[in-house]
Design an enzyme around this catalytic site. Structure first.
Site, PDB file in Angstrom:
ATOM      1  CD  GLU A  84      13.976  43.721  20.966  1.00 45.37           C
ATOM      2  OE1 GLU A  84      15.085  43.749  20.394  1.00 45.37           O
ATOM      3  OE2 GLU A  84      13.274  42.704  21.042  1.00 45.37           O
ATOM      4  NE  ARG A 110      19.129  37.898  13.469  1.00 41.80           N
ATOM      5  CZ  ARG A 110      18.932  39.215  13.410  1.00 41.80           C
ATOM      6  NH1 ARG A 110      19.116  39.954  14.495  1.00 41.80           N
ATOM      7  NH2 ARG A 110      18.585  39.800  12.273  1.00 41.80           N
ATOM      8  CE1 TYR A 126      11.967  39.699   9.713  1.00 42.80           C
ATOM      9  CE2 TYR A 126      10.822  38.481  11.445  1.00 42.80           C
ATOM     10  CZ  TYR A 126      11.352  39.667  10.954  1.00 42.80           C
ATOM     11  OH  TYR A 126      11.279  40.815  11.707  1.00 42.80           O
ATOM     12  CG  LEU A 149      16.381  39.711  17.011  1.00 44.86           C
ATOM     13  CD1 LEU A 149      15.791  38.307  16.972  1.00 44.86           C
ATOM     14  CD2 LEU A 149      16.012  40.484  15.753  1.00 44.86           C
ATOM     15  NE  ARG A 154      -6.468  27.140  12.969  1.00 50.82           N
ATOM     16  CZ  ARG A 154      -6.361  27.203  14.301  1.00 50.82           C
ATOM     17  NH1 ARG A 154      -6.758  26.155  15.023  1.00 50.82           N
ATOM     18  NH2 ARG A 154      -5.872  28.262  14.903  1.00 50.82           N
ATOM     19  CE  LYS A 201      14.882  39.471  11.714  1.00 51.21           C
ATOM     20  NZ  LYS A 201      14.595  40.666  12.551  1.00 51.21           N
TER      21      LYS A 201
END
Length: 280
Positions: free
Chosen positions: A177, A51, A32, A202, A97, A145
């Protein structure tokens, strides 16, 4: 915010439906991006797109869309003046699955939405954030991300339980972070220290412009890890992110940073950052 984007259509959020066999749901097999909106304008869109495309490439997800157009349409459709636009791409829907992902021709699920948020006049900027430190137990590819944010969510709830604003995570006593922000300090001798870009953090988009503003103020910048003790003994501390912009930190593990108030240089970086992105 009522209108969302899902797989080529703009629909009311109450009508948006995703399969229960989507790999984003089953495996967090998705990435995302989040873009700030100030005065109705998307901030740093090109860097966010870069990104997002890097994250997709790192996971071999074949997702492509006109991200700028989608984001701009969501801002318009939702009459968003200040807040955030979220873009999310999963690998797509499976027949059943399976850890192994489906054939490359499987269509990704592309979802996007807008959210109101106070960014510029956030009252936290006047009082500063309080932080606790906790071990960084996330996976080893924090530079991607992804939507697998369970540990970050657990840490945010731990902060709530401790009566503070957020958590800075650590590996071997070195700060990596925040739960959803890059972490920075300014030393007593005026050096801005920010963790180097590697797989442990990130690569923040806001961090790029923040460092440019710091250098324009003639601050020396060191991109390296720093310890908890360094942070506690710093003159100033702050975070950067699309959701908080530049936000001062005034306390770490109950220890006041400097005089316990937002630092002058941090406040100037925040002002200069906001002015710069509004001009761009």
């Amino acid at each position: 915010m009522n209108t969302v984007y899902l797989n080529g259509d703009y629909v009311p959020k109450s009508s948006a439906k995703i399969s229960i066999f989507d790999r984003g749901l089953l495996f967090s097999d998705a990435v995302y991006e989040v873009i700030s909106v100030i005065n109705g304008r998307l901030i740093d869109m090109d860097r966010h797109i870069s990104r997002l495309e890097r994250s997709l490439g790192e996971l071999s997800i074949d997702g492509f869309a006109d991200w700028a157009a989608i984001s701009e349409n969501l801002v318009t459709e939702n009459e968003l003046r200040e807040g955030l636009v979220y873009l999310q791409v999963s690998r797509g829907v499976m027949d059943e699955r399976d850890y192994r992902w489906p054939a490359p021709e499987t269509a990704p699920t592309i979802f996007a939405f807008a959210q109101n948020r106070v960014l510029v006049a956030n009252p936290m900027a006047d009082r500063g954030m309080t932080i606790i430190t906790r071990p960084d137990l996330r996976w080893q590819r924090c530079d991607i991300k992804t939507t697998q944010l369970l540990y970050a969510s657990l840490m945010k709830m731990e902060a709530v339980a401790a009566g503070v604003d957020d958590v800075w995570m650590t590996r071997d006593d070195m700060i990596t972070e925040g739960t959803s922000q890059n972490a920075h300090i300014i030393s007593e001798d005026g050096v801005l220290i920010s963790h180097q870009l590697d797989r442990r953090i990130l690569p923040g988009v806001t961090r790029i412009e923040m460092l440019a503003q710091a250098k324009s103020m003639e601050l020396t910048v060191e991109e390296r890890a720093f310890s908890i003790d360094e942070a506690k003994n710093a003159a100033e501390a702050f975070v950067s992110s699309s959701t908080l912009l530049i936000m001062p930190v005034v306390e770490i593990d109950g220890h006041k940073i400097g005089d316990g108030l937002p630092g002058d240089r941090t406040e100037k970086i925040r002002r200069n950052y906001i002015a710069a992105v509004q001009r761009a």
